[in-house]
Scaffold this motif. Structure first.
Motif, PDB file in Angstrom:
ATOM      1  N   LEU A 181       0.854  -1.181   0.000  1.00 33.30           N
ATOM      2  CA  LEU A 181       0.000   0.000   0.000  1.00 33.30           C
ATOM      3  C   LEU A 181       0.893   1.234   0.000  1.00 33.30           C
ATOM      4  CD1 LEU A 181      -2.767   1.406   0.277  1.00 33.30           C
ATOM      5  CD2 LEU A 181      -2.479   1.212   2.776  1.00 33.30           C
ATOM      6  N   ARG A 182       0.801   2.018  -1.052  1.00 30.67           N
ATOM      7  CA  ARG A 182       1.588   3.258  -1.140  1.00 30.67           C
ATOM      8  C   ARG A 182       0.727   4.401  -0.611  1.00 30.67           C
ATOM      9  NH1 ARG A 182       6.007   5.077  -5.474  1.00 30.67           N
ATOM     10  NH2 ARG A 182       6.978   3.401  -4.283  1.00 30.67           N
ATOM     11  N   ASP A 183       1.232   5.076   0.437  1.00 31.95           N
ATOM     12  CA  ASP A 183       0.473   6.126   1.118  1.00 31.95           C
ATOM     13  C   ASP A 183       1.209   7.452   0.999  1.00 31.95           C
ATOM     14  OD1 ASP A 183      -1.526   7.286   2.818  1.00 31.95           O
ATOM     15  OD2 ASP A 183      -0.040   7.246   4.428  1.00 31.95           O
ATOM     16  N   VAL A 184       0.527   8.444   0.402  1.00 30.76           N
ATOM     17  CA  VAL A 184       1.053   9.812   0.265  1.00 30.76           C
ATOM     18  C   VAL A 184       0.087  10.739   0.981  1.00 30.76           C
ATOM     19  CG1 VAL A 184       1.662  11.644  -1.350  1.00 30.76           C
ATOM     20  CG2 VAL A 184       2.151   9.261  -1.930  1.00 30.76           C
ATOM     21  N   ASP A 185       0.555  11.556   1.924  1.00 34.72           N
ATOM     22  CA  ASP A 185      -0.337  12.361   2.764  1.00 34.72           C
ATOM     23  C   ASP A 185      -0.338  13.851   2.442  1.00 34.72           C
ATOM     24  OD1 ASP A 185      -1.371  10.260   4.137  1.00 34.72           O
ATOM     25  OD2 ASP A 185       0.015  10.386   5.815  1.00 34.72           O
ATOM     26  N   SER A 186       0.434  14.286   1.432  1.00 28.69           N
ATOM     27  CA  SER A 186       0.476  15.717   1.120  1.00 28.69           C
ATOM     28  C   SER A 186       0.403  15.915  -0.383  1.00 28.69           C
ATOM     29  CB  SER A 186       1.767  16.358   1.661  1.00 28.69           C
ATOM     30  OG  SER A 186       1.887  17.699   1.210  1.00 28.69           O
ATOM     31  N   GLU A 187      -0.561  16.763  -0.824  1.00 26.68           N
ATOM     32  CA  GLU A 187      -0.646  17.087  -2.239  1.00 26.68           C
ATOM     33  C   GLU A 187       0.367  18.144  -2.637  1.00 26.68           C
ATOM     34  OE1 GLU A 187      -4.579  18.162  -3.287  1.00 26.68           O
ATOM     35  OE2 GLU A 187      -5.459  16.251  -2.671  1.00 26.68           O
ATOM     36  N   ALA A 188       0.657  19.070  -1.727  1.00 27.73           N
ATOM     37  CA  ALA A 188       1.589  20.160  -2.039  1.00 27.73           C
ATOM     38  C   ALA A 188       3.007  19.629  -2.207  1.00 27.73           C
ATOM     39  CB  ALA A 188       1.537  21.221  -0.948  1.00 27.73           C
ATOM     40  N   ARG A 189       3.411  18.745  -1.318  1.00 31.55           N
ATOM     41  CA  ARG A 189       4.754  18.149  -1.397  1.00 31.55           C
ATOM     42  C   ARG A 189       4.597  16.627  -1.400  1.00 31.55           C
ATOM     43  NH1 ARG A 189       8.634  20.851   2.938  1.00 31.55           N
ATOM     44  NH2 ARG A 189      10.127  19.656   1.689  1.00 31.55           N
ATOM     45  N   PRO A 190       4.189  16.068  -2.535  1.00 28.39           N
ATOM     46  CA  PRO A 190       3.891  14.620  -2.563  1.00 28.39           C
ATOM     47  C   PRO A 190       5.141  13.771  -2.391  1.00 28.39           C
ATOM     48  CG  PRO A 190       3.788  15.559  -4.765  1.00 28.39           C
ATOM     49  CD  PRO A 190       3.964  16.718  -3.834  1.00 28.39           C
ATOM     50  N   ARG A 191       5.123  12.950  -1.408  1.00 29.54           N
ATOM     51  CA  ARG A 191       6.165  11.956  -1.210  1.00 29.54           C
ATOM     52  C   ARG A 191       5.563  10.800  -0.419  1.00 29.54           C
ATOM     53  NH1 ARG A 191       8.793  12.296   3.822  1.00 29.54           N
ATOM     54  NH2 ARG A 191       8.119  14.064   5.108  1.00 29.54           N
ATOM     55  N   VAL A 192       6.161   9.643  -0.547  1.00 25.37           N
ATOM     56  CA  VAL A 192       5.631   8.435   0.088  1.00 25.37           C
ATOM     57  C   VAL A 192       5.920   8.496   1.583  1.00 25.37           C
ATOM     58  CG1 VAL A 192       5.719   5.934   0.168  1.00 25.37           C
ATOM     59  CG2 VAL A 192       5.939   7.106  -2.029  1.00 25.37           C
ATOM     60  N   GLU A 193       4.856   8.517   2.381  1.00 29.29           N
ATOM     61  CA  GLU A 193       4.992   8.557   3.843  1.00 29.29           C
ATOM     62  C   GLU A 193       5.134   7.148   4.424  1.00 29.29           C
ATOM     63  OE1 GLU A 193       5.240  11.179   5.728  1.00 29.29           O
ATOM     64  OE2 GLU A 193       4.827  12.721   4.212  1.00 29.29           O
ATOM     65  N   ASN A 194       4.335   6.233   3.907  1.00 33.01           N
ATOM     66  CA  ASN A 194       4.346   4.848   4.388  1.00 33.01           C
ATOM     67  C   ASN A 194       4.142   3.912   3.200  1.00 33.01           C
ATOM     68  OD1 ASN A 194       4.325   5.116   7.461  1.00 33.01           O
ATOM     69  ND2 ASN A 194       2.590   6.419   6.869  1.00 33.01           N
ATOM     70  N   GLU A 195       4.696   2.694   3.283  1.00 31.40           N
ATOM     71  CA  GLU A 195       4.492   1.689   2.236  1.00 31.40           C
ATOM     72  C   GLU A 195       4.557   0.289   2.844  1.00 31.40           C
ATOM     73  OE1 GLU A 195       5.388   1.533  -2.474  1.00 31.40           O
ATOM     74  OE2 GLU A 195       7.147   1.751  -1.184  1.00 31.40           O
ATOM     75  N   PRO A 196       3.557  -0.035   3.686  1.00 31.88           N
ATOM     76  CA  PRO A 196       3.538  -1.398   4.245  1.00 31.88           C
ATOM     77  C   PRO A 196       3.303  -2.423   3.141  1.00 31.88           C
ATOM     78  CG  PRO A 196       1.479  -0.270   4.710  1.00 31.88           C
ATOM     79  CD  PRO A 196       2.389   0.756   4.102  1.00 31.88           C
ATOM     80  N   ALA A 197       3.921  -3.618   3.265  1.00 36.82           N
ATOM     81  CA  ALA A 197       3.856  -4.638   2.222  1.00 36.82           C
ATOM     82  C   ALA A 197       3.875  -6.023   2.836  1.00 36.82           C
ATOM     83  CB  ALA A 197       5.020  -4.481   1.246  1.00 36.82           C
ATOM     84  N   THR A 198       3.398  -6.984   2.066  1.00 34.95           N
ATOM     85  CA  THR A 198       3.500  -8.378   2.509  1.00 34.95           C
ATOM     86  C   THR A 198       4.955  -8.810   2.595  1.00 34.95           C
ATOM     87  OG1 THR A 198       3.273  -9.112   0.224  1.00 34.95           O
ATOM     88  CG2 THR A 198       1.262  -9.033   1.551  1.00 34.95           C
ATOM     89  N   LYS A 199       5.788  -8.274   1.703  1.00 37.33           N
ATOM     90  CA  LYS A 199       7.217  -8.584   1.708  1.00 37.33           C
ATOM     91  C   LYS A 199       7.930  -7.560   0.826  1.00 37.33           C
ATOM     92  CE  LYS A 199       8.394 -12.556   2.699  1.00 37.33           C
ATOM     93  NZ  LYS A 199       8.559 -14.032   2.778  1.00 37.33           N
ATOM     94  N   PRO A 200       9.136  -7.119   1.212  1.00 35.90           N
ATOM     95  CA  PRO A 200       9.885  -6.194   0.354  1.00 35.90           C
ATOM     96  C   PRO A 200      10.222  -6.850  -0.979  1.00 35.90           C
ATOM     97  CG  PRO A 200      10.830  -6.284   2.564  1.00 35.90           C
ATOM     98  CD  PRO A 200       9.830  -7.385   2.483  1.00 35.90           C
ATOM     99  N   VAL A 201      10.263  -6.023  -2.040  1.00 38.57           N
ATOM    100  CA  VAL A 201      10.542  -6.518  -3.387  1.00 38.57           C
ATOM    101  C   VAL A 201      11.995  -6.220  -3.734  1.00 38.57           C
ATOM    102  CG1 VAL A 201       9.963  -6.368  -5.821  1.00 38.57           C
ATOM    103  CG2 VAL A 201       8.151  -6.185  -4.093  1.00 38.57           C
ATOM    104  N   ASP A 202      12.796  -7.275  -3.890  1.00 40.39           N
ATOM    105  CA  ASP A 202      14.184  -7.159  -4.325  1.00 40.39           C
ATOM    106  C   ASP A 202      14.278  -7.755  -5.721  1.00 40.39           C
ATOM    107  OD1 ASP A 202      16.882  -7.265  -4.838  1.00 40.39           O
ATOM    108  OD2 ASP A 202      17.450  -8.129  -2.898  1.00 40.39           O
ATOM    109  N   PRO A 203      14.497  -6.925  -6.767  1.00 41.98           N
ATOM    110  CA  PRO A 203      14.534  -7.463  -8.142  1.00 41.98           C
ATOM    111  C   PRO A 203      15.556  -8.566  -8.342  1.00 41.98           C
ATOM    112  CG  PRO A 203      14.481  -5.059  -8.144  1.00 41.98           C
ATOM    113  CD  PRO A 203      14.716  -5.476  -6.729  1.00 41.98           C
ATOM    114  N   ARG A 204      16.585  -8.628  -7.488  1.00 42.56           N
ATOM    115  CA  ARG A 204      17.614  -9.656  -7.638  1.00 42.56           C
ATOM    116  C   ARG A 204      17.210 -10.972  -7.002  1.00 42.56           C
ATOM    117  NH1 ARG A 204      22.185  -6.416  -4.658  1.00 42.56           N
ATOM    118  NH2 ARG A 204      20.367  -6.282  -3.291  1.00 42.56           N
ATOM    119  N   HIS A 205      16.195 -10.947  -6.153  1.00 39.25           N
ATOM    120  CA  HIS A 205      15.789 -12.164  -5.438  1.00 39.25           C
ATOM    121  C   HIS A 205      14.264 -12.283  -5.442  1.00 39.25           C
ATOM    122  CE1 HIS A 205      19.884 -12.834  -4.039  1.00 39.25           C
ATOM    123  NE2 HIS A 205      19.931 -11.575  -3.655  1.00 39.25           N
ATOM    124  N   LEU A 206      13.688 -12.367  -6.627  1.00 36.39           N
ATOM    125  CA  LEU A 206      12.236 -12.487  -6.723  1.00 36.39           C
ATOM    126  C   LEU A 206      11.730 -13.799  -6.135  1.00 36.39           C
ATOM    127  CD1 LEU A 206      11.777 -11.044 -10.314  1.00 36.39           C
ATOM    128  CD2 LEU A 206      11.233  -9.914  -8.151  1.00 36.39           C
TER     129      LEU A 206
END
Length: 632
Positions: A181-206
């Motif tokens: 879930l990608r969560d952005v809390d500001s429209e004026a300065r958009p940046r990712v505040e939180n990104e909880p996930a089932t598991k981190p994604v590492d392209p080298r170790h799918l």
């Protein structure tokens, strides 16, 4: 297919089942009935399905469910978010649910990400976009997403067609998944505040992502087979797809353990399978697998390279199997390598041409030898496969092609320098002594070799011992059961210095109930009738398996039938009779069960097994030899 995301907190207790922990290595993919899900943002279609939780608290958390049908992938999620950020650009710095799918394609991982954007009611619609890992995204044709605002977030449903997912049709073959879930809390300065996930994604170790574990469908069919063989959790070594029989949908061929299994959405109505046990000791003895049309009929056969072992050494077989929507049967075999303690000899195989109704040509060429030569290679040519071409033999190369009935020799190339042993003078007395000398190893020595090689101790006593002609020449073979294995040796069997070892698939030795022999094909050699007990929960089935040795030396099953079923004190037991070379199965008797007290919809059957005969309904069945099988 359509993906649905459903989000909402108050309704989750009603719509979803119990929470599934995210610490495990699997995410469930639930089979959905055709038309069961409408992508409308409502949660009622997902009642009873377990959900997975990502994140915690009133901000940046969600609970989701994944589902599928023949058309595509569905997602349903309930999101808690204190501030919802959306722009018309659907970019990476705004609120979204991201599904990462890694599909196994040609033994490599092919990963894609699907960004699911909820819309804003009355202002803008949602969107589904797809792209490579950390790459630019694009709209997905045929995908849908529908959202509904809730008191503390939003509900979302989405659908993505399989045809838009690279490798998507192979989702049931070990795919990996991550949902975040990608969560952005500001429209004026958009940046990712939180990104909880089932598991981190590492392209080298799918491969470290959670396994996408389907329920139902072909996955369930395969799991049913694995459970029946007491192999839960076993992974296929080879997993192939091709047009084998039936409708135009491809069948799936899986090699797992010592078995080959065929199944598919159009095979036995999508609910059944057939299998054959390979003549190898372990899964690692299957060295290669491929589907190809070797007969020119537009349907594919299975090629396997198998390694077999016995007390003398190893040999590699180039083995073909055919499919007819009722069974898997050996079609042809060719020796390509033999090895002993002294060295080895091998041959090369080339497949050329074929296609558009014409079968290919299979050419075998004598290869090289190391440690073995014409003076110390004393093994007799194989009788259960085309024998290996030896570098010192009279034939250097030989070509085969299917002629509608068999693989016939279409050409040969002579060896320009074959080995010709020097003539020696032997007296008449010497010749008589050589003729009288036994060429075969004693039966007792062969049985001792079986015990040594298979680790069978002295405490395991032989059962169902018989001396009967089952293969080879007219001399009888010695047959006995050691533990769960059927063993055959004899002076006229495999040159008199080899043995046959077949482990019957039962849980315990005592589940191998008895072994009998009778000539059911009229060829003068006896077939082997094996009765086994198969516990399935509180039910116990008794199965009759009839096997024969072919003229080429293969051991094939020609009949399987259920002949008894018990549950507690209730029982149906058929009678099996052999008279004048004919096998007859009669309904027998019932105890406790009856027309009003039969708890199953039918009498079983399927999966290549003849159903149990019910005394209050069925007539006797008499089997005769026809078309390579025993048929009623």
């Amino acid at each position: 297919m359509r993906l649905r995301f459903i989000v909402g907190v108050a309704a989750l207790v009603v719509v979803f089942g119990a929470l599934a922990p995210t610490a495990g290595a699997q995410v469930r993919l639930h089979e959905l009935a055709e038309g069961a899900i409408r992508v409308d943002g409502m949660l009622r279609d997902w009642r009873g399905l377990r959900r997975v939780r990502v994140g915690r608290g009133r901000d940046a958390s969600m609970e989701f469910v994944l589902g599928y049908d023949e058309r595509g992938l569905y997602v349903a999620a309930s999101v808690r978010d204190e501030r919802f950020v959306r722009t018309p650009r659907f970019g990476p710095n705004e609120d979204a649910i991201v599904v990462t799918l890694a599909m196994p394609v040609r033994r490599r991982w092919r990963a894609s990400e699907f960004w699911l954007y909820a819309g804003v009611e009355g202002r803008s619609a949602g969107a589904v976009r797809m792209g490579p890992l950390r790459g630019r995204t694009r709209p997905v044709a045929g995908a849908r997403v529908v959202e509904a605002r809730t008191a503390d977030g939003y509900d979302l449903e989405a659908f993505v067609p399989w045809r838009q997912i690279p490798g998507g049709r192979r989702f049931d073959r070990g795919a990996r998944v991550a949902v975040r879930l990608r969560d952005v809390d500001s429209e004026a300065r958009p940046r990712v505040e939180n990104e909880p996930a089932t598991k981190p994604v590492d392209p080298r170790h799918l491969d470290r992502l959670d396994e996408l574990r389907p329920t139902g469908g072909q996955y369930a069919v395969l799991q049913r087979f694995l459970q029946s063989r007491d192999m839960p959790g076993a992974r296929p070594r080879y997993d192939l797809s091709g047009q084998l029989c039936g409708d135009r949908r491809p069948e799936r061929v899986v090699q797992v353990g010592r078995y080959v299994v065929v199944l598919g959405p159009g095979y036995r109505d999508g609910r059944g399978f057939d299998y054959t046990e390979l003549p190898v000791q372990s899964s690692s003895d299957v060295l290669g697998a491929r589907l190809r049309d070797f007969t020119g009929d537009g349907r594919k056969e299975l090629f396997l390279r198998l390694r077999q072992r016995d007390a003398r050494g190893t040999r590699d077989l180039w083995q073909l199997f055919a499919f007819d929507c009722e069974a898997i049967r050996p079609l042809w075999a060719l020796e390509v390598r033999k090895e002993t303690a002294a060295g080895h000899v091998e041959a090369r195989v080339h497949v050329r041409g074929g296609g558009r109704g014409a079968p290919p040509t299979i050419e075998v060429v004598a290869g090289r030898a190391e440690g073995l030569g014409p003076d110390d290679y004393a093994e007799a040519p194989a009788t259960d496969a085309e024998p290996i071409l030896l570098p010192w033999g009279p034939i250097l190369a030989r070509s085969y092609r299917w002629d509608g009935r068999r693989f016939a020799v279409v050409s040969e190339r002579p060896n320009p320098s074959p080995h010709r042993p020097a003539a020696t003078h032997r007296s008449a007395e010497t010749q008589r002594a050589e003729a009288a000398a036994p060429r075969a190893v004693a039966v007792s020595e062969l049985l001792a070799a079986v015990r040594r090689e298979r680790g069978i101790g002295r405490r395991v006593r032989p059962r169902f011992v018989a001396d009967v002609n089952v293969a080879g020449d007219r001399r009888p073979e010695h047959l006995e059961v050691l533990g769960k294995a059927l063993v055959v040796v004899g002076p006229g069997f495999r040159g008199g210095n080899g043995f046959f070892y077949y482990e019957v698939q039962v849980e315990r030795p005592e589940d191998l109930l008895r072994v009998e022999t009778a000539d059911l094909t009229g060829d003068g050699r006896a077939e082997i009738l094996v009765y086994v007990r198969q516990p399935i929960g509180e039910v116990r089935r008794t199965l009759l398996m009839v096997h024969r040795f072919t003229a080429e030396g293969r051991f094939e099953r020609i009949l399987a039938a259920e002949v008894a079923r018990t549950r507690g004190e209730d029982e149906v037991r058929n009678e099996v009779r052999v008279r004048r070379g004919r096998l007859e199965i009669r309904p027998g008797r019932a105890r406790g069960f009856g027309p009003e007290r039969w708890p199953w919809a039918d009498a079983g059957g399927g999966e290549g097994i003849e159903p149990l005969l019910l005394p209050w309904r069925d007539r006797p069945r008499r089997y005769r030899w026809r078309g390579g099988r025993l048929v009623p």
